[in-house]
Design an enzyme around this catalytic site. Sequence first.
Site, PDB file in Angstrom:
ATOM      1  N   HIS A  48       0.881  -1.168   0.000  1.00 24.97           N
ATOM      2  CA  HIS A  48       0.000   0.000   0.000  1.00 24.97           C
ATOM      3  C   HIS A  48       0.920   1.220   0.000  1.00 24.97           C
ATOM      4  O   HIS A  48       2.083   1.130   0.415  1.00 24.97           O
ATOM      5  CB  HIS A  48      -0.886   0.010   1.246  1.00 24.97           C
ATOM      6  CG  HIS A  48      -1.869  -1.120   1.264  1.00 24.97           C
ATOM      7  ND1 HIS A  48      -1.897  -2.075   2.242  1.00 24.97           N
ATOM      8  CD2 HIS A  48      -2.866  -1.435   0.397  1.00 24.97           C
ATOM      9  CE1 HIS A  48      -2.856  -2.954   1.982  1.00 24.97           C
ATOM     10  NE2 HIS A  48      -3.463  -2.581   0.873  1.00 24.97           N
ATOM     11  N   ASP A  51       2.443   1.739   3.246  1.00 20.54           N
ATOM     12  CA  ASP A  51       3.442   0.743   3.660  1.00 20.54           C
ATOM     13  C   ASP A  51       4.821   1.241   3.230  1.00 20.54           C
ATOM     14  O   ASP A  51       5.828   0.933   3.863  1.00 20.54           O
ATOM     15  CB  ASP A  51       3.193  -0.618   2.990  1.00 20.54           C
ATOM     16  CG  ASP A  51       1.888  -1.280   3.431  1.00 20.54           C
ATOM     17  OD1 ASP A  51       1.545  -1.180   4.618  1.00 20.54           O
ATOM     18  OD2 ASP A  51       1.226  -1.892   2.568  1.00 20.54           O
TER      19      ASP A  51
HETATM   20  C1  XUL Z   1      -8.846  -6.255   1.190  1.00 17.45           C
HETATM   21  C2  XUL Z   1      -7.703  -6.651   0.374  1.00 17.45           C
HETATM   22  C3  XUL Z   1      -6.609  -5.657   0.275  1.00 17.45           C
HETATM   23  C4  XUL Z   1      -6.034  -5.553  -1.092  1.00 17.45           C
HETATM   24  C5  XUL Z   1      -4.943  -4.551  -1.259  1.00 17.45           C
HETATM   25  O1  XUL Z   1      -9.821  -7.199   1.312  1.00 17.45           O
HETATM   26  O2  XUL Z   1      -7.653  -7.743  -0.130  1.00 17.45           O
HETATM   27  O3  XUL Z   1      -5.613  -5.990   1.181  1.00 17.45           O
HETATM   28  O4  XUL Z   1      -5.530  -6.782  -1.485  1.00 17.45           O
HETATM   29  O5  XUL Z   1      -5.374  -3.278  -1.058  1.00 17.45           O
END
Ligand code: XUL
Length: 343
Positions: A48, A51
């Site tokens: 993310h 992150d």
């Molecule tokens: C949420 C999910 C997230 C995405 C990345 O359910 O899967 O972690 O994979 O944003």
Amino acid sequence: MSKFRFSVGPWNIHEGADVFGPAVRPTIAFAEKLANFKKIGFDAVQFHDDDVVPEIDTKSASEITATARQVKQMLDDHGLKAEFVAPRLWESPRTIDGAFTSNSEAEREYASERSLRAVDLCREIGCDLLGFWYAREGTLCAESKDMHAGVHRMIEGLNRVLDYDGTIRIFIEPKPNEPIDRSFAPTMGHALALSAETIDPPRVGGLVESAHATLAGLDPANEMAFALALGKLFGVHLNDQNGMKYDQDKAFGAENLRQAFNQVRVLVENDFGARGEYVGLDVKAMRTQKVELCYEHLKNSLQMVRLLEQKVAAFDYKIQRQFIEARDYEGLEMYVMKLLLGA
Ligand code: XUL
Ligand code: MN
């Protein structure tokens, strides 16, 4: 040996907090996670935006660049690549009512700006893939948003990114609900319909998460096959899920072994990974897991992929053809179950 290369997100090692209870494990430092990811057998890391740069909204452009460069250096030091960056468009006070589909124009603008910063981060840490999990694009109150306008706003948001960077690729990771009730992009079909309406469809694909497909009442292997058939499977999040309830992110294959087999089969048969794609995991350790054993769900999921690759290699396509020719699908089904049981 696996034919795949694997990726994982730092959030997959977490403290165990859930909606009804606090953290039960200590926070593990990012550098320690990277070292362990490499040791376990991962090749790349999913990010993310925060992150990469914690509290990104409070940082200046030069602070963002400096931190991103440090992260890139840490990846290099550990022999790991970055797979993608996904802007975390669901935690800010400015995304309470959604990001690209917020009813507030200023908040929609925030979503776009933050996404463009995430593109910058991709460039800094050496990847060309941006991820959108549309956590809050949809409604809690069915009458609160105009879906017609929302769909066009999501396409506009994608176009902003495509226009900002001429070679960035984007995946949409569909999920039908949680935290939103009615999502505007619940399935791969929705994701690829959005893609088709953008200014550069070949650069917009999908990522299938097994649990998300299960939450939509769909077979994850079919969601993958659908995207693969259209040349649009940019990534996967393998995990597992016991039926249509809260998002569980269980270890791959732990709930539905046959569906897990079929996911691996579909990926192998369609040569997934040949264009540089990673087999990503998105798994969380159970809250009951002690810190000394908090990487087991990752190890087990990788082992499960590898064991199922062996089952795919052992899958006898001649026997499959014979059952298909005889239209004996009861026989074919039993053949698969015996293969999985080693019987
Ligand atoms: C949420 C999910 C997230 C995405 C990345 O359910 O899967 O972690 O994979 O944003
Ligand atoms: Mn996911």
